[in-house]
Design a protein around this motif. Structure first.
Motif, mmCIF file in Angstrom:
data_model
loop_
_atom_site.group_PDB
_atom_site.id
_atom_site.type_symbol
_atom_site.label_atom_id
_atom_site.label_comp_id
_atom_site.label_asym_id
_atom_site.label_seq_id
_atom_site.Cartn_x
_atom_site.Cartn_y
_atom_site.Cartn_z
ATOM 1 N N GLY A 145 0.804 -1.121 0.120
ATOM 2 C CA GLY A 145 0.100 -0.029 -0.111
ATOM 3 C C GLY A 145 0.815 1.287 -0.015
ATOM 4 O O GLY A 145 0.443 2.426 -0.653
ATOM 5 N N ALA A 150 1.179 2.457 -6.044
ATOM 6 C CA ALA A 150 -0.223 2.415 -5.398
ATOM 7 C C ALA A 150 -1.099 3.663 -5.434
ATOM 8 O O ALA A 150 -2.396 3.494 -5.420
ATOM 9 N N ALA A 225 -8.290 -4.804 -0.423
ATOM 10 C CA ALA A 225 -7.369 -3.953 -1.613
ATOM 11 C C ALA A 225 -7.763 -2.872 -1.855
ATOM 12 O O ALA A 225 -7.126 -1.757 -2.176
ATOM 13 N N ALA A 226 -9.075 -2.256 -1.778
ATOM 14 C CA ALA A 226 -9.430 -1.208 -2.258
ATOM 15 C C ALA A 226 -9.378 0.030 -1.162
ATOM 16 O O ALA A 226 -9.735 1.178 -1.386
ATOM 17 N N VAL A 233 -2.695 -3.566 -2.121
ATOM 18 C CA VAL A 233 -3.623 -2.981 -2.881
ATOM 19 C C VAL A 233 -3.653 -3.663 -4.143
ATOM 20 O O VAL A 233 -2.483 -4.036 -4.657
ATOM 21 N N ARG A 235 -4.247 -3.054 -8.352
ATOM 22 C CA ARG A 235 -4.259 -1.893 -9.307
ATOM 23 C C ARG A 235 -4.243 -2.528 -10.736
ATOM 24 O O ARG A 235 -3.540 -3.696 -10.896
#
Length: 295
Positions: A145, A150, A225-226, A233, A235
């Motif tokens: 993160g 990120a 993750a969001a 995270v 992406r």
């Protein structure tokens, strides 16, 4: 049946059994004591033969029997549940023996005739197999993160420079393993290290502690993750350069109705639950001995 062929068959059966079944005169034919004793067994044999034919028909038409199937370890729980539900709905009489196997393990079991159908990941050696529709599953990246990347909405591969990569063991899918690394190199990312990992917890642990990233589909990303302060995270990758390509596979010439039902159930379930799409560009698909590429 005319009388002469019938008489000939009865005489042949009497010779095989070694007993007389009928007494014949010019005026009548009567069953013998031996024939009477064998009559009930004969009726049972005929009934069993009819039952065998009926069972074979149900198996042939995919209404009953045993189906040995396999799914890859990285498939999300929702996708697996959807596949099982769809298959049971259409083939409730078929016993489904489900295994968790990598593509390499599935190919080995196809060769040894220990598997009827499976979901494989391309590129792989498809010699001797028939395939269902090829489905595309785009990959994003799991990263710490606090990593600079990120903060991006989409991450270019080159932005991962300096990070190691957690990737499935090469033995599980050698051609795909090499294809992923080649794609990374073309995108400007050469991993500082390549570590092997398949289990979700193990991969996340390495991402958190080993200055590494991992590629994963959106449907397998962790629930947190969001979050804005998540340790890990997910992406999307800029330009979608990486994707898993899956298709249901089975040995050529051995695809019965139950196999077809599993292929249909898996394709529909993956389409609906795993964000997969049909991989069908205008250009033709050329199959090679150990890989599958769009040319």
């Amino acid at each position: 049946m005319a009388q002469p062929p019938l008489s000939q068959r009865i005489q042949r059966l009497e010779r095989e059994l070694g007993v007389r079944l009928f007494e014949r005169t010019s005026r009548q034919v009567t069953i013998t004591a031996a024939g009477t004793m064998l009559l009930e067994d004969a009726r049972l044999l005929l009934a069993r033969a009819d039952a065998l034919t009926a069972t074979a028909r149900r198996i042939r038409e995919g209404e009953s029997g045993l189906l040995r199937a396999a799914l890859p370890p990285d498939l999300a729980a929702e996708a697996i549940a959807a596949i099982l539900a769809a298959f049971r709905q259409h083939r409730p009489g078929v016993e489904l023996e489900l295994h968790e196997l990598s593509t390499t393990e599935q190919l080995a079991r196809f060769t040894s005739r220990e598997l009827d159908v499976g979901l494989v990941r391309h590129p792989c050696d498809i010699a001797g197999l028939e395939l269902g529709p090829v489905l595309l599953r785009e990959l994003g990246v799991l990263l710490p993160g606090g990593a600079p990347a990120a903060a991006l909405d989409e991450v270019p591969l080159a932005a991962l420079t300096g990070y190691g990569l957690v990737l499935f063991p090469r033995a599980e899918a050698p051609a795909l393993h090499d294809d992923v690394l080649n794609t990374c190199a073309r995108g400007g990312y050469t991993p500082a290290t390549v570590r092997q990992g398949s289990g979700t917890g193990f991969v996340r642990g390495l991402v958190l502690s080993a200055n590494a990233v991992a590629f994963a589909p959106r449907d397998t990303a962790p629930d947190d993750a969001a979050g804005p302060h998540a340790d890990i995270v997910w992406r999307p990758l800029a330009g979608a350069p990486l994707a898993w390509r899956h298709s249901v596979a089975w040995p050529r010439g051995r695809g019965d109705a139950a196999v077809g039902a599993f292929a249909e159930a898996a394709s529909r379930a993956l389409w609906n639950t795993a964000a997969m799409t049909a991989d069908a560009p205008a250009r033709p698909l050329h199959l090679r001995p150990a890989a599958e590429y769009w040319l």
